[in-house]
Design a protein around this motif. Sequence first.
Motif, mmCIF file in Angstrom:
data_model
loop_
_atom_site.group_PDB
_atom_site.id
_atom_site.type_symbol
_atom_site.label_atom_id
_atom_site.label_comp_id
_atom_site.label_asym_id
_atom_site.label_seq_id
_atom_site.Cartn_x
_atom_site.Cartn_y
_atom_site.Cartn_z
ATOM 1 N N GLU A 17 2.711 10.174 1.335
ATOM 2 C CA GLU A 17 3.595 10.972 0.490
ATOM 3 C C GLU A 17 3.576 10.475 -0.949
ATOM 4 O OE1 GLU A 17 4.877 9.565 3.470
ATOM 5 O OE2 GLU A 17 4.471 11.392 4.593
ATOM 6 N N GLU A 18 3.574 9.167 -1.122
ATOM 7 C CA GLU A 18 3.534 8.579 -2.460
ATOM 8 C C GLU A 18 2.230 8.929 -3.164
ATOM 9 O OE1 GLU A 18 4.651 6.564 -5.879
ATOM 10 O OE2 GLU A 18 5.850 7.270 -4.211
ATOM 11 N N ILE A 19 1.122 8.887 -2.475
ATOM 12 C CA ILE A 19 -0.179 9.249 -3.057
ATOM 13 C C ILE A 19 -0.157 10.716 -3.483
ATOM 14 C CG2 ILE A 19 -2.626 9.613 -2.537
ATOM 15 C CD1 ILE A 19 -2.448 7.078 -0.755
ATOM 16 N N GLU A 20 0.365 11.580 -2.625
ATOM 17 C CA GLU A 20 0.440 13.004 -2.943
ATOM 18 C C GLU A 20 1.306 13.232 -4.180
ATOM 19 O OE1 GLU A 20 2.005 17.041 -0.796
ATOM 20 O OE2 GLU A 20 0.970 15.556 0.459
ATOM 21 N N ARG A 21 2.450 12.526 -4.280
ATOM 22 C CA ARG A 21 3.333 12.665 -5.431
ATOM 23 C C ARG A 21 2.631 12.206 -6.712
ATOM 24 N NH1 ARG A 21 6.212 9.889 -8.573
ATOM 25 N NH2 ARG A 21 5.952 7.900 -7.550
ATOM 26 N N ARG A 22 1.895 11.118 -6.647
ATOM 27 C CA ARG A 22 1.174 10.602 -7.812
ATOM 28 C C ARG A 22 0.101 11.594 -8.286
ATOM 29 N NH1 ARG A 22 0.067 4.295 -6.065
ATOM 30 N NH2 ARG A 22 2.267 3.632 -6.060
ATOM 31 N N MET A 55 0.855 -1.163 0.000
ATOM 32 C CA MET A 55 0.000 0.000 0.000
ATOM 33 C C MET A 55 0.910 1.238 0.000
ATOM 34 S SD MET A 55 -3.049 0.921 2.603
ATOM 35 C CE MET A 55 -4.291 -0.045 1.809
ATOM 36 N N PRO A 56 0.556 2.259 -0.895
ATOM 37 C CA PRO A 56 1.419 3.443 -0.976
ATOM 38 C C PRO A 56 1.268 4.322 0.269
ATOM 39 C CG PRO A 56 -0.451 3.675 -2.439
ATOM 40 C CD PRO A 56 -0.534 2.299 -1.865
ATOM 41 N N THR A 57 2.309 5.020 0.548
ATOM 42 C CA THR A 57 2.293 5.934 1.699
ATOM 43 C C THR A 57 1.535 7.203 1.302
ATOM 44 O OG1 THR A 57 4.321 7.021 1.051
ATOM 45 C CG2 THR A 57 4.530 5.068 2.481
#
Length: 140
Positions: free
Chosen positions: A5-10, A1-3
């Motif tokens: 921060e990763e979701i925000e970057r995507r 599952m993405p973090t």
Amino acid sequence: MPTAEEIERRVEAADAARSERRSAAARRVRDLAERHAELAEELGGVERELGEVLSESGDVIEIEELAVFTDIPASDLVRWLDNTKPSRTKRKKPAVTSHAKTAQTRKPDAPNSPAKPKPAAARDVPLARDAIMHTPAVAS
């Protein structure tokens, strides 16, 4: 599952690509609109010049002849010629210089009276009927 921060970057990456496409579309529309305005202005000048030439040459050649010689529809030639003719302007009413004149020429207001009844609509008026009613025979 993405973090988180990763979701925000995507999301930012997806928004950046969409923003670039939107900016490109807006720039292209602006460029084409500017080009359209320039060409419309140039075309207007050519049409005015055509009208002037048609007007000046009207005493030596008729529209029908020009249409035959040039293979240009007479309707186009007439339109260009008509566009050069000044449009009729309405005469302006003379300006009133003082309020005293305005008061003297103004009609008196109508007294407050009840509104006149409007005539009945066609659907509200009963239709006249013959003394004899024609009804179809019904087989029993």
